[in-house]
Design an enzyme around this catalytic site. Sequence first.
Site, PDB file in Angstrom:
ATOM      1  N   ASP A 343       0.838  -1.190   0.000  1.00 15.46           N
ATOM      2  CA  ASP A 343       0.000   0.000   0.000  1.00 15.46           C
ATOM      3  C   ASP A 343       0.877   1.246   0.000  1.00 15.46           C
ATOM      4  O   ASP A 343       1.862   1.320   0.747  1.00 15.46           O
ATOM      5  CB  ASP A 343      -0.894  -0.023   1.229  1.00 15.46           C
ATOM      6  CG  ASP A 343      -1.862   1.128   1.271  1.00 15.46           C
ATOM      7  OD1 ASP A 343      -2.737   1.197   0.388  1.00 15.46           O
ATOM      8  OD2 ASP A 343      -1.749   1.961   2.191  1.00 15.46           O
ATOM      9  N   GLU A 372       1.493   0.350  -4.976  1.00  9.83           N
ATOM     10  CA  GLU A 372       1.052   1.640  -5.506  1.00  9.83           C
ATOM     11  C   GLU A 372       2.274   2.551  -5.627  1.00  9.83           C
ATOM     12  O   GLU A 372       2.929   2.861  -4.622  1.00  9.83           O
ATOM     13  CB  GLU A 372       0.039   2.278  -4.564  1.00  9.83           C
ATOM     14  CG  GLU A 372      -1.277   1.544  -4.493  1.00  9.83           C
ATOM     15  CD  GLU A 372      -2.230   2.185  -3.499  1.00  9.83           C
ATOM     16  OE1 GLU A 372      -3.317   2.611  -3.920  1.00  9.83           O
ATOM     17  OE2 GLU A 372      -1.886   2.266  -2.303  1.00  9.83           O
TER      18      GLU A 372
END
Length: 660
Positions: A343, A372
């Site tokens: 994340d 990400e």
Amino acid sequence: MKFPRIVLALFMVSVLSTSYKPQKNDYPVYNGNDLGVNWSPEQTVFKIWAPTAAAVKLRLYAAGDGGKPLQTINLSRAKDGVWETTVKENLKNQYYTFQASINGRWLKERPDIYAKAVGVNGQRGMVADLASTNPKGWALDKKPGQKNFTDIMIYELHVRDLSMDPNSGITHKGKFLGLAETKTKSPDGTSTGLDHIKSLGVTHIHLLPSFDYNSVDETKPEANQYNWGYDPLNYNVPEGSYSTDAFDGNVRIREFKKMVQTLHANGLRVILDVVYNHTSDTASNFNQFVPGYFYRHTEKGAYSNATACGNETASEKAMMRKYMIESVVYWAKEYHLDGFRFDLMGVHDIETMNDISAALHKIDPTIFIYGEGWTAGNSPLPEDLRAVKKNAYKLDKIAVFNDDMRDGIKGGWSDVKSKGFVSGAQDAAESVKFGIVGSVKHPQVDYSKVNYSKAPWAAEPYQTINYVSCHDDNTLWDRLKISNPDASEKDLIKMDKLANTIVFTSQGVAFMHAGAEMLRTKKGIPNSYNSPDAINELDWSRKSKYKDVFNYYKTLIALRKHHPAFRMPSAKMIREHLKFMETADPDMIAYQISGNANGDTWKNILVIFNGSLSDGRINIPEGRWRLVIDGKTINEKSMKAIGGGQITVPATSAWLLYEL
């Protein structure tokens, strides 16, 4: 609690701070690998790193909540900031806390950051015999085969979403064991749950955060609380609300392992979504033992906030880097995991991510790592040191989400009413082509017209995750409805099919959001991180209602599996075999994959995407071609053969042909 990180999950700001100054870091570094709690029947050794503490106490309890301590023990100071004690008795299944005295006051009683088992709501650790939590046959657990990273097809799933629908036919609703149930059916007799995913044909299940998180009260299962789980509490422990008994620290471990074992036995690898970039708040376990150390700060001393959660961790610090590496290695070894999704990976520094990659691939070279490639705000860490998308070529065997292609296909993330290639946008083709070639350098892509990236960022195609929707923002179906309010359901289905046909025929790694294969809706709610089950659960009645769509996705995935031309493992091979064709229409993309690419049985393949709302014409090479995809259906063998020359491709559709 309302979690601001989720609301801003795709706030893709990655700003370089011009006033960055490295923080003073004169803490001792402990190089041992035995921090935490190490049990044997004869003794248990407790070690924590708390270099600024004046004293540390250990308390032992009979239960994970309530009751008075059975024992209180003072730890002794050891070298390199470590405090330790050894209890020479069998403490199996007893619960514990540590408490540190720092700057003249006692901080909160908490488990150590390395805790591997906890009681209800994670407020006390548990002394665990991990071998006793192994399900029968665990030592024989075997991962499904995998040749290349580009063979991976990912299905992103929240544990609870799979089973909570009353029509799921799944007994263990909302639990790890729900994902381990087989032969489940909806009232109309269609397969649900694991059997459904297996039949779909994907290779990996990506589980949204399933470690112990903070926002669900595990003592109240009847309350049906919901959260995505991006608010970490105990990083090395499975989430208690997904177990059948959150009070017994062994149960969640055993049931998580049983889930992984069952998924492996059914041909599916397992990826865990990890959230090391921030803690749920600054009252975290980290701050109870070394206040401030594990976080980045502004020049004025405040917590920096590149995560939009009120804090960001400092991966570049030696003990945070060590913690992250040891944590993923633990999950890989103890739980047999096959991959990790990071994340807000852009918050982490490149060196740490590469060290993580090296450690994991030493264990298993087929473990897949991706994240990400952005932050959610400003960070004091310079951008050239961050694991952001533009630096993907500096990352070793780590992939990044391709938002360039995503927004090219369906429209920009910041304006939900904007249109993308599949709904007739005339400026999106180059962003889609960027994804088709796997984000690598290709002479026929005009990078000046790509929506976010003005240069290729992937060194090899496995470094790009091609997708059109995920848990963040609206589902694909909802987004298409919002941005095309006057379109009929029939036309919206054409857009939907075209969108994921592009994803699954492009080079790189294919990724899909759970339920997309049955036109999943969240009733227009974009970021449903704390919405009720009625919004988030997979509605299994839609599988029958949209049976044609499900069958299309299933055959699309099978097509990708059958034909390695869509899974080329190198940028060099892509440049050699994939050539774009001239089109007169800006809403049409056409390319040819030639020369039995990557050992494919099809010598020459034509792929044509018509994103226009009108039929389009294009000239294809002379010869005899068999039509495999006609926008409505996919059939590798029995569709009609057509000759070369000018052909008409229907509006909003994908055509795929191979030369006979």
